[in-house]
Write an enzyme that holds these catalytic residues in place. Sequence first.
Site, PDB file in Angstrom:
ATOM      1  CE1 TYR A 143      36.141  35.487  45.945  1.00 35.61           C
ATOM      2  CE2 TYR A 143      34.700  33.880  44.828  1.00 35.61           C
ATOM      3  CZ  TYR A 143      35.601  34.897  44.806  1.00 35.61           C
ATOM      4  OH  TYR A 143      35.825  35.629  43.527  1.00 35.61           O
ATOM      5  CG  ASP A 250      37.894  36.071  41.091  1.00 34.48           C
ATOM      6  OD1 ASP A 250      37.478  35.318  40.191  1.00 34.48           O
ATOM      7  OD2 ASP A 250      36.851  37.201  41.283  1.00 34.48           O
TER       8      ASP A 250
END
Length: 364
Positions: A143, A250
């Site tokens: 990310y 996630d």
Amino acid sequence: MHLKIAILPGDYIGPEVMAVAIPVLENVLKKSGHTLEYSVHDVGGAGIDNHGKALPDSTLEACRAADAILFGSVGGPKWEKLPPKEQPERASLLPLRKHFRLFANVRPGLLLKNLIETSPIRPDRIPNGVDMVCIRELTGGLYFGAKSTTTLADGDIEAIDTMVYRKSEIERITDVAIATARARRKHITLVDKANVLETSVLWRKVVGDRIKATAPDITLAFIYIDNAAMQMVLKPGQFDVVLTENMFGDILSDEMAVVCGSLGMMASASLGMDINRHGKGYGLYEPSGGTAPDIAGQDKANPCAQVLSVALMLRHSFGLEAEAKAIELAVEKTVADGIRTADIAGGAKAVGTKAMGQAILARL
Ligand code: IPM
Ligand code: MG
């Protein structure tokens, strides 16, 4: 206690479920004699539409001045044509996590025995319900590593995302997992891809060493992400604390949520190292799911994840355990009484977002 909260509803179903969560928060605090001061701010697509930017300065300022952030969800088709860097998720939620150094994302996956039928998993696979918690590293990995898209000399196009982890980053999230495990069944499962990824090899070493050195009372298991995805639906009962890096977390936490009934039921706490005016951890609290544009504006969204995020906020950022429990029990009772939004109704008659909120309030 005087609680100061920045409320950021965001986009699509965000404001709808937040409209349920706010009265729940007001109600529980009023009953226990605490005072609430909150302000509502645009974020995500709403920030872009009303201020020209996904994370308006005024919103960030309000978050700084508050003891905690109650977040809805951001993003959706309306802003998908913008350059990727300007899109709501990348330009508001990720910067917020980074700005407040919220490196630990705690996602409880709880399915009570009497609610087993709300899960899509065959009941004989989850005879005792499900009770695990996912500890997801939130400010590192793919990310936040360097990214680029380049057109090469031969005309081909290359895109790069980089997965970066430091020992210190792995240690601090391991400490969160250890503390979480100590309050539970004392078992941590580290999910990685150590047969392929260099970062995963480091994770195994650092987590193993840390537990050996500081937490001999905790048992540790290693499992590859592909196997974990399978085990999560085959035998969810084997997991207690699931510790993992940002992107694996996630993905796996969505799977965990649906095993536990629905993404619409799963709250999350993003914690860092800053302390608020009450000497408790500053944090951001949000449903694990997204903005659900397909059902937005139809009074269909499940508000439970947002309401349960309020409970996590009261517990972690204010130490109000009794109030947090009261909210969790009210949600549990509502669902147990058969009052359910479509995502957990299993084809039976469902209620809308607002009615679900009324039912929770009535049981508080
Ligand atoms: C979540 C969400 C976010 C994430 C998105 C909206 C960027 O999926 O909180 O799980 O990937 O972290
Ligand atoms: Mg997600």
